[in-house]
Design a protein around this motif. Structure first.
Motif, short mmCIF file in Angstrom:
data_model
loop_
_atom_site.label_atom_id
_atom_site.label_comp_id
_atom_site.label_asym_id
_atom_site.label_seq_id
_atom_site.Cartn_x
_atom_site.Cartn_y
_atom_site.Cartn_z
N UNK A 27 -11.23 2.83 0.74
CA UNK A 27 -10.53 1.85 1.59
C UNK A 27 -11.39 1.34 2.73
N UNK B 294 0.85 -1.20 0.00
CA UNK B 294 0.00 0.00 0.00
C UNK B 294 0.88 1.25 0.00
N UNK C 295 -13.34 -1.50 -0.32
CA UNK C 295 -12.24 -2.45 -0.19
C UNK C 295 -12.31 -3.14 1.18
N UNK D 150 3.96 1.56 -1.05
CA UNK D 150 4.67 1.71 -2.33
C UNK D 150 3.72 2.16 -3.43
N UNK D 151 2.51 1.56 -3.44
CA UNK D 151 1.58 1.87 -4.52
C UNK D 151 1.10 3.32 -4.42
N UNK E 34 -0.43 1.16 -12.23
CA UNK E 34 -0.11 1.05 -10.81
C UNK E 34 -0.98 -0.03 -10.19
N UNK F 108 -5.64 -0.50 -4.77
CA UNK F 108 -5.85 -1.05 -3.43
C UNK F 108 -6.61 -2.38 -3.52
N UNK G 166 -2.25 5.18 3.68
CA UNK G 166 -2.56 5.87 2.42
C UNK G 166 -2.41 7.38 2.61
N UNK H 77 -7.85 4.06 -8.33
CA UNK H 77 -7.14 2.99 -7.62
C UNK H 77 -7.90 2.44 -6.42
N UNK H 78 -9.08 2.99 -6.15
CA UNK H 78 -9.88 2.50 -5.02
C UNK H 78 -9.41 3.01 -3.67
N UNK H 79 -8.47 3.96 -3.67
CA UNK H 79 -7.84 4.36 -2.40
C UNK H 79 -8.80 5.04 -1.45
N UNK I 209 3.65 5.60 -5.76
CA UNK I 209 3.63 5.66 -7.23
C UNK I 209 2.55 6.60 -7.73
N UNK I 210 1.36 6.49 -7.15
CA UNK I 210 0.26 7.34 -7.60
C UNK I 210 0.62 8.82 -7.37
#
Lengths: 387, 264
Positions: free
Chosen positions: A53, A12, A62, A14-15, B189, B192, A72, A48-50, A18-19
């Motif tokens: 969460x 999480x 999620x 790392x991703x 990317x 989640x 996040x 990305x669904x962040x 990146x975003x």
């Protein structure tokens, strides 16, 4: 005791890194100057669904815990960016999730998870009541199958960038109550329909680009179906969302602190004065090292609070302490960063000055440092009540 | 069709690089790791083929120690369907040919129609595994791919990047191996949702015994390519740091490029 993050939690981090790497300092500097809203950034997070969460999978989200959500937001603030523009989309729905009816949850949570609806405004604070929420004046009068609301709210962040707003309003006059914590109710307001028809929004210019507003409410009609939970229990409903908010804001402050320390350490290693890097001087080293130590301490309490929250264990003291320590650490780190960068610390293109303005907010909101100290003194240490 | 991507966990470019005390590699204690950048493009190429329905299953494979599984988890979080992790202490110090033999043993019965890898690894830069594996499988191989296009069910057209920005266009008959250049696509990317879904995706962990291989065949002692020295490059000559205001430096730089390189 294992302090390591799980593989998924590391991923999480790392991703998100990146975003946010697609949104460099220049992006945020321009928004700051133009008082703009980071639409593209929000869209990237939504894709990305962040921001979904914390919404359970059964409602299209999620369904991860507060530990993950806090990672996040920390990573967003560890970049030149600022999670204040979107963090509420993550957690305001918690009141709906915990206290809303099944019909309300089925209706609103899936589009929130998909990013088709935004619920990132919470109308609580009023010009005359401030932190003393039980004294608020905005009144919602029941009239058949609707409420008619009149009053005024202030410091309502992102109201212009939200489709829905949770509104805390009085439904029983204060004089008729046995307990002052009752008589308040939470209503879900559709701002898209309400603006111009009962709500007038006036943006407030502040020291940072925080999209905060004043709301004038005049004969606003809200369907009675939009009452969250029971009438009169609203204060209790918002209280249990506050721990989550404090833990998440603590994580943002930790992200800010790490941003300041990353940037100033890099600068202090490179910048040479009198023939050697300024980072070789202990006058530069010690404030950074101290701020780092304070950040790490705040981080431990943040994870303890978030873990307790995720395990449904009382976490009020830790949530408050985490927010206090983290807000202090980010301010200290930002201050040390300005000192380290000298003139460049004040230059907009270095991002330090802007993020320092942004992180300053968290000494005041969503709860002021003094009120946390009061909480710790009275609720944790058992000292006599001051108010 | 089933497709395979070969990935490697390599030191992150932001790591602090110091030469190890034995003088044969970098000190790994101060390194953080990430998936090899070239491999991200190879993975993305397969995920795009899966999105378009050309590929049914994307499998990621790595050979490396326990920590290397993080590269596989990145692949699974990004969209790969399953992963194969070959790890065995006896493989420390093996050479590229042995590594290709290990991968060959792990996949020869899988029936992959398309195998993609990054053109090179950011750490050791051998650029050999794709070609060696193709040889062992008796598959055709194209390197430095800048685009992949199916001509029909069994013909893959690949544009290869040569020097001077030239592109060579080749047709490969599947099954085939292709190594991919960076910039061929924009790697997605991990989301989640993808990260959480990856927890449930299968990862097969295989040792040399599972592959029917012996350390004497593929381990360090069998290596025919051995590292005998490791050093930072000697400082180049002719480098010059220009001084002056930014405007003066820019003016000087343009005139140098114009006069010395003749490109402006």
């Amino acid at each position: 005791m294992d302090f390591r993050l799980s593989h998924e939690q590391e991923q999480i981090r790392r991703a998100v890194r990146e975003v946010v790497s697609d949104f460099p300092g220049e992006y945020w500097q321009k928004l700051d100057q133009e008082l703009g809203y980071p639409q593209e950034f929000i869209e990237a997070l939504t894709r990305g669904g962040w921001l979904a969460a914390l919404i359970p999978q059964e409602y299209g989200g999620i369904g991860v815990g507060l530990v993950e959500a806090s990672l996040i937001l920390e990573e967003i603030n560890r970049s030149p960016g600022n999670a204040g523009v979107c963090h509420a989309q993550m957690y305001i729905m918690g009141t709906l999730l915990r206290h809303g009816s099944t019909e309300q949850k089925k209706k609103f949570l899936p589009p929130l998870a998909a990013g088709e609806l935004r619920l990132q405004a919470f109308g609580v604070t009023e010009p005359t009541t401030g932190s003393d929420t039980t004294q608020l004046q905005t009144f919602a009068r029941r009239d058949g199958d609707r409420y008619v609301v009149n009053g005024q709210k202030v410091w309502i962040s992102r109201a212009e960038h939200s489709d829905l707003m949770l509104l805390l309003a009085r439904t029983t006059p204060a004089g008729e109550l046995a307990k002052k914590t009752e008589g308040l109710s939470v209503l879900l307001v559709d701002l898209r329909a309400a603006i111009g028809h009962g709500i007038t929004i006036k943006p407030i210019r502040t020291m940072m680009n925080h999209h905060s507003c004043e709301l004038f409410i005049d004969e606003l009609e809200v369907p009675a179906d939009n009452l969250i939970g029971e009438e009169g229990q609203g204060f209790r409903y918002i209280l249990d969302g506050m721990n989550a908010e404090r833990i998440l804001i603590a994580a943002e402050c930790i992200g800010d602190a790490r941003f300041f320390l990353d940037r100033s350490s890099d600068y202090a290693k490179e910048r040479e004065v009198f023939g050697r890097p300024i980072g070789q001087n202990q006058g530069i080293q010690f404030p950074l090292a101290r701020a780092h130590a304070h950040t790490e301490a705040a981080d431990l309490v943040r994870f303890r609070a978030a873990t307790a929250f995720d395990h449904d264990v009382p976490c009020g003291a830790d949530a408050n302490i985490a927010k206090l320590l983290a807000a202090d650490a980010s301010w200290e780190a930002g201050n040390a960063a300005v000192q380290t960068l000298g003139g460049f610390g004040f230059a907009a293109e270095y991002d330090i000055e802007r993020k320092l303005r942004e992180t300053r907010l968290y000494q005041v909101a969503p709860i002021s440092t003094n009120l946390i100290l009061t909480y710790v003194a009275e609720r944790v240490l058992g000292l006599p009540r001051s108010y | 069709m089933k497709a395979l991507v070969l990935v490697k966990n390599v030191p992150d470019a932001n790591s602090v690089f110091r030469i190890a005390s034995d003088g044969m590699w970098v000190d790994t204690s101060s390194l953080s790791y990430a998936i090899n950048d070239f491999d991200r493009y190879a993975l993305e190429e397969l995920l795009a083929l899966k999105d378009s329905g050309k590929v049914e299953e994307v499998v990621a494979l790595t050979v490396g120690p326990q920590e290397a599984s993080s590269a596989l988890r990145t692949c699974l979080a990004t969209g790969a369907d399953r992963a194969i992790h070959v790890k065995d202490d006896a493989l420390v110090g093996c050479d590229p040919l042995s590594l290709a033999r290990v991968i060959h043993a792990a996949i020869k019965d899988e029936g992959f129609s398309l195998i993609l890898a990054g053109l090179q690894a950011d750490d050791d830069n051998h650029t050999q595994i794709g070609g060696l594996l193709a040889g062992l499988l008796d598959f055709p191989c194209a390197s430095a791919a800048m685009s992949l296009n199916f001509q029909d069910e069994t013909t893959l057209r690949v544009e290869r990047e040569l020097g001077n920005n030239e592109l060579q266009v080749v047709d490969l008959t599947l099954p085939a191996v292709v190594t991919v250049q960076t910039g061929i696509n924009t790697p997605r990317y991990a989301s989640l949702k993808g990260i959480m879904a990856a927890k449930k995706k299968p990862v097969a962990t295989l040792g040399l015994a599972d592959l029917g291989l012996d350390a004497a065949e593929v381990g360090a002692s069998a290596a025919k390519l051995r590292t005998v020295g490791f050093a930072p490059p000697s400082k180049g000559k002719g480098a010059e740091i220009l001084s002056g205001s930014p405007e003066e430096i820019a003016t000087e730089l343009i005139s140098r490029i114009r006069e010395n390189a003749g490109v402006l």
